[in-house]
Design an enzyme around this catalytic site. Structure first.
Site, short mmCIF file in Angstrom:
data_model
loop_
_atom_site.label_atom_id
_atom_site.label_comp_id
_atom_site.label_asym_id
_atom_site.label_seq_id
_atom_site.Cartn_x
_atom_site.Cartn_y
_atom_site.Cartn_z
N ARG A 44 0.83 -1.22 0.00
CA ARG A 44 0.00 0.00 0.00
C ARG A 44 0.86 1.26 0.00
NH1 ARG A 44 -4.74 -2.09 4.13
NH2 ARG A 44 -6.08 -2.96 2.53
N LYS B 97 -19.87 -17.96 1.58
CA LYS B 97 -21.29 -17.76 1.85
C LYS B 97 -22.00 -16.94 0.77
CE LYS B 97 -21.07 -18.08 6.89
NZ LYS B 97 -21.38 -17.36 8.14
N GLY C 248 -9.35 -9.81 -0.76
CA GLY C 248 -8.18 -10.40 -0.11
C GLY C 248 -7.79 -11.78 -0.61
N GLY D 173 -13.53 -4.02 0.66
CA GLY D 173 -14.93 -3.64 0.81
C GLY D 173 -15.39 -2.69 -0.28
#
Length: 394
Positions: free
Chosen positions: A37, A195, A348, A371
């Site tokens: 980053r 999920k 990720g 996100g």
């Protein structure tokens, strides 16, 4: 999405405030263990410095308590690493919100952890106005936080004299826009993960747009249940079978499809010692766990990917961390690497798979946001980008 870009502005003699994402992992001694980053933030910082600007950079690090600066929250190690990468010292400035510090043209300073300032997370207007008063140009280069409306990602963009996207943020906006708003067809989306519930809105949103929706991992197991297959003791969400069926039907009605595997790799447990067996999907036993797609399914997906015009990838198709269940994800990664399509990947687990199979140079664009990337795929408005869009014509 129309936003001003840093590279279109003359920064000479200007005070430039860059919100970067320097939230890097550290060991117990505070040493930085992975600096991707920080490296990703360098182009914007260098552009501003070499253009003759006085440059202030800030970021969050970890999850500090607002109003407190503990030893583990400090950006001091980041300042050192930033200085090494830039080839010049980078001063760390504390208690910076009210100003009272000088930055010379051509100098870079790092403003201490922005999440230690009271009001940061609640996008406090008074705080945002104070920060905006520090600069002539505000630059948002932190796509990873674009889905949060905070004082340094959203509020300051409203009040700074000029607000623009940094080089990294601009590249994210361009790549995501190209993939979802004006894609070359066929548009293929790959959504893996454990999920359906965590990615249901993404799946529904993509079902309206894509030509092929490849599902993997536990998500695929729920879709297999919806199509009448037995999955033994595999991870799945039986309560979401109807939702999966709706997505399958929605795709069919558009002449698109959710291709499900004709063969799978099963075992009786998820462990490094587990024995992997390749079986047709119709022969999954009552105690089997599906942990990867089989070779026929992998070949089928590779063919779909080879014919794609655009590929959006979020999530593996098996438990790729274990070698005996990595075949499907490895073959899919290889297909993406060799495809002529424009590919964009994020999340990720996806980045971990890209690193494991050494295909980073062969993916069209790798998103830095987890996100934020997912919310963009869902079709949500990202507050930080919306704030830049509102300032485009100023």
């Amino acid at each position: 999405m129309q936003v001003k870009k840093l590279t279109d502005l003359d920064v000479k003699g200007k005070k430039v405030f860059i919100r970067a994402d320097l939230n890097v992992p550290q060991d117990d001694a505070g040493n930085i263990t992975e600096d991707t980053r920080i490296r990703a933030s360098i182009p914007s910082i260098r552009y501003a410095v070499e253009g003759g600007a006085a440059v202030m950079v800030t970021s969050h690090l970890g999850r500090p308590t607002e109003g407190e600066l503990k030893a583990e929250d400090t950006l001091a190690p980041v300042a050192v690493r930033l200085g090494q990468l830039l080839g010049k010292p980078v001063r760390l400035i504390q208690n910076w919100v009210d100003g009272g510090f000088d930055v010379a043209p051509g100098e870079v300073v790092l403003l201490e952890n922005c999440r230690c300032n009271k009001g940061e997370k609640k996008d406090n207007e008074e705080l945002a106005r104070k920060m905006a008063a520090l600069c002539d140009i505000y630059v948002n280069d932190a796509f990873g936080t674009a889905h949060r409306a905070e004082a340094t990602t959203h509020g300051i963009a409203r009040f700074a004299p000029t607000a623009c996207a940094g080089i990294l943020m601009g590249a994210e906006i361009d790549a995501l826009g190209k993939a979802l708003h004006s894609p070359k067809r066929p548009l293929v989306a790959i959504v893996g993960g454990s999920k359906v519930s965590s990615k249901l809105t993404i799946l529904k949103s993509l079902a309206d747009k894509v030509d092929q929706l490849i599902v993997g991992g536990g998500i695929a197991n729920t879709f297999l249940l919806a199509s009448g297959k037995r999955i033994g003791e595999s991870l799945a969400e039986p309560e979401l079978v109807k939702e999966a069926q709706v997505i399958i039907d929605l795709m069919k009605a558009r002449g698109a499809e959710v291709p499900l595997p004709e063969d799978v790799v099963v075992a009786d447990e998820v462990s490094a010692m587990a024995r992997a067996n390749k079986v047709p999907v119709d022969e999954v036993g009552p105690h089997d766990r599906i942990l990867d797609i089989g070779p026929k399914a992998a070949a089928q997906l590779s063919q779909i990917i080879a014919n794609a015009g655009t590929i959006v990838w979020n999530g593996p198709v098996g438990v790729f961390e274990l070698p005996q269940f990595a075949g499907g994800t490895k073959m899919m990664a290889s297909a993406i690497a060799h495809s002529e399509a424009f590919s964009i990947a994020g999340g990720g687990d996806t980045l971990a798979a890209i690193a494991k199979f050494h295909i980073a140079d062969d993916v069209g664009y790798i998103s830095t946001g987890g996100g934020a990337f997912l919310e963009f795929l869902e079709g949500k408005t990202l507050p930080a980008i919306a704030a830049l869009e509102e300032r485009f014509k100023d």
